[in-house]
Scaffold this motif. Structure first.
Motif, short mmCIF file in Angstrom:
data_model
loop_
_atom_site.label_atom_id
_atom_site.label_comp_id
_atom_site.label_asym_id
_atom_site.label_seq_id
_atom_site.Cartn_x
_atom_site.Cartn_y
_atom_site.Cartn_z
N MET A 397 -123.74 -5.48 -36.47
CA MET A 397 -124.76 -6.52 -36.59
C MET A 397 -124.92 -7.40 -35.36
N ILE A 398 -123.81 -7.71 -34.66
CA ILE A 398 -123.89 -8.64 -33.54
C ILE A 398 -124.58 -7.98 -32.36
N THR A 399 -125.52 -8.69 -31.75
CA THR A 399 -126.27 -8.17 -30.61
C THR A 399 -126.20 -9.17 -29.45
N PRO A 400 -126.53 -8.73 -28.23
CA PRO A 400 -126.55 -9.67 -27.10
C PRO A 400 -127.42 -10.89 -27.36
N ARG A 401 -128.55 -10.70 -28.06
CA ARG A 401 -129.42 -11.85 -28.34
C ARG A 401 -128.68 -12.94 -29.10
N GLU A 402 -127.91 -12.56 -30.13
CA GLU A 402 -127.19 -13.55 -30.92
C GLU A 402 -126.09 -14.22 -30.11
N ILE A 403 -125.39 -13.42 -29.30
CA ILE A 403 -124.32 -13.99 -28.48
C ILE A 403 -124.90 -14.98 -27.47
N ILE A 404 -125.98 -14.61 -26.81
CA ILE A 404 -126.61 -15.49 -25.83
C ILE A 404 -127.11 -16.77 -26.49
N ARG A 405 -127.83 -16.62 -27.60
CA ARG A 405 -128.39 -17.79 -28.27
C ARG A 405 -127.28 -18.74 -28.73
N ASP A 406 -126.22 -18.19 -29.33
CA ASP A 406 -125.12 -19.04 -29.82
C ASP A 406 -124.41 -19.75 -28.67
N PHE A 407 -124.19 -19.02 -27.58
CA PHE A 407 -123.42 -19.62 -26.48
C PHE A 407 -124.25 -20.69 -25.76
N VAL A 408 -125.55 -20.44 -25.55
CA VAL A 408 -126.39 -21.46 -24.91
C VAL A 408 -126.49 -22.69 -25.81
N THR A 409 -126.60 -22.48 -27.12
CA THR A 409 -126.63 -23.61 -28.05
C THR A 409 -125.34 -24.41 -27.98
N LEU A 410 -124.22 -23.69 -27.88
CA LEU A 410 -122.92 -24.35 -27.76
C LEU A 410 -122.85 -25.18 -26.48
N LEU A 411 -123.36 -24.64 -25.38
CA LEU A 411 -123.38 -25.40 -24.13
C LEU A 411 -124.30 -26.62 -24.23
N ASP A 412 -125.45 -26.44 -24.91
CA ASP A 412 -126.34 -27.59 -25.11
C ASP A 412 -125.64 -28.70 -25.87
N LEU A 413 -124.91 -28.34 -26.90
CA LEU A 413 -124.21 -29.34 -27.72
C LEU A 413 -123.11 -30.03 -26.92
#
Length: 460
Positions: A397-413
């Motif tokens: 289920m996990i794809t690069p899109r999800e990893i990228i989106r989650d990590f950028v969101t984490l950096l934003d936070l």
């Protein structure tokens, strides 16, 4: 200027405008139209296959490629990356996403809607964002003018004007023998006359015809002043793309690259006859490019495995396409031949995912002008990847899109909450994890064990 993350040099500084758009797109799970090379990690084999095809097309061949992968696996990203390489190699590009309203064939203007979207997004290196038709036509006139000047004609002389018009007509005669070529040449001839006379309205009318925006022949004739002029419609739009390919090569470009994404929308068509009509159009495109009937034309389709392989509704349900696209006797194993029409995307390796989060950290720090390494350590990045890849069902289920989106969101936070640590923010998300036989220190789970990865393993 070179940035550094945790002491490791990364990519060169990115223009701020591109960087802002890039990060905004990634945080929303959307593929950026510009800036893709700055986060290009992995996919080297696929990129090489596409660029090799570009080189062959520039030599006068044709090509069709199918990029197949699950949602979020990187199909659209690879398409945009290939589009950038094509522009750099002197190609004209055009791209469109299919939808219930945009198809390759269908009643009510569905095929024409796709053509209009392609022409709207037509781009060249000097105009990468689309709407480049006037630029292409301007290059045509500049090329002819340069040839005349080199031959000793004075621009202010009557001989220059006469010879200029004669060469325009000579160029257009090369297009008239193809299907729809006479009308296409007539419109370009009228555009030249309007350009020569500074008639902006007539130039706009001709461009409108090329974009397929006239609904009736009468409307087109009244606007352009050309008698016996047909219009571009659902039945002939692909013929006009081939004419456009011949024209841009005549102007001096390497060829035309067409990128058609979201082809799963064809798989979703409920009516079998309508669906097969679309697959028949794909077959015609495939045959034209692979049999040498469309020199200088490259077509890239992006779709899911279901779109390709479903024997009831996918391309494999259309026997003529299945026999052309299915793996042969020696295909389908661990070895891949990227010379085949179908490029299947595999999951990025652990080291590639690690390099990707490092790159994202660097770009985020560069844009927001903050020291990411003060809040995100190497161990934090490895923990993020391990946590992501050991979630239940992650392998499927996990794809690069999800990893990228989650990590950028984490950096934003982390950036907007400077009083919070990585562990505090990451720990607020509860995850269901599957059992994983990994080193608790820093190894990331994959089905086939991979070596531990550190910063020294990553090359930029």
């Amino acid at each position: 200027m070179v940035n550094s993350i945790n002491g490791k040099d990364t990519a060169s500084k990115v223009p701020r405008r591109i960087l802002g758009t890039l990060l905004s797109s990634l945080s929303a799970g959307v593929v950026p139209r510009s800036g893709a090379p700055y986060i290009a990690i992995g996919r080297g084999d696929e990129i090489e296959a596409l660029t090799n095809s570009l080189d062959r097309v520039a030599d006068g061949e044709g090509s069709t490629k199918f990029i197949i992968g699950r949602y979020g696996s990187g199909k659209s990203f690879l398409i945009q990356l290939s589009r950038g390489y094509a522009l750099d190699r002197g190609f004209v590009t055009a791209d469109a996403d299919l939808s219930p309203e945009r198809k390759l064939s269908g009643s009510g203007g569905a095929g024409l809607a796709t053509y209009r979207e392609l022409i709207k997004n037509i781009a060249v290196k000097s105009s990468p964002d689309g709407n480049a038709l006037p630029v292409i036509l301007g290059k045509w006139f500049t090329k002819i003018g340069g040839e005349l000047t080199d031959e000793g004609y004075e621009q202010s002389s009557e001989e220059y004007a006469v010879e200029f018009g004669r060469r325009i007509m000579k160029n257009l005669r090369e297009l008239e023998s193809d299907v729809g070529g006479f009308d296409f040449a007539s419109v370009l001839r009228e555009y030249y006359n309007a350009w020569r006379d500074d008639d902006d309205m007539k130039q706009s009318a001709c461009l409108k015809w090329i974009r397929g925006e006239y609904g009736t022949r009468t409307e087109a004739r009244n606007a352009t002043g050309i008698r016996s002029l047909s219009v571009i419609n659902d039945d002939n739009w692909y013929d006009h793309l081939k004419l456009l390919t011949a024209f841009v090569r005549l102007v001096g470009y390497s060829g035309l690259c067409i990128y058609i994404d979201e082809c799963v929308n064809l798989y979703k068509i409920p009516n079998r006859i309508s669906r097969e009509n679309n697959y028949e159009k794909i077959l015609a495109m495939f045959n034209d490019t692979m049999q040498g009937r469309a020199p200088g034309l490259m077509i890239v389709f992006g779709g899911t495995p279901q779109f390709l392989e479903d024997g009831r509704r996918g391309l494999y349900s259309y026997e003529a396409l299945r026999s052309r696209l299915a793996d042969g006797r020696f295909g389908g194993g661990e070895l891949r031949s990227l010379m085949q029409p179908v490029l299947r995307l595999k999951r990025l390796s652990d080291s590639e995912l690690y390099a990707l989060v490092l790159r994202l950290s660097s770009l985020h720090g560069e844009y927001h002008k903050w020291d990411v390494s003060s809040k995100v350590s190497d161990e934090n990045m490895l923990a993020f990847l391990k946590d992501t890849m050991t979630r239940e069902g992650a392998e499927s289920m996990i794809t690069p899109r999800e990893i990228i989106r989650d990590f950028v969101t984490l950096l934003d936070l982390l950036y907007t909450n400077p009083d919070k640590s990585f562990e505090e923010i990451a720990g607020t998300v509860e995850r269901t994890t599957a059992a994983a036989d990994v080193d608790e220190a820093e190894e990331v789970h994959t089905p086939a064990r991979t070596p531990k990865i550190t910063l020294d393993d990553i090359e930029f």
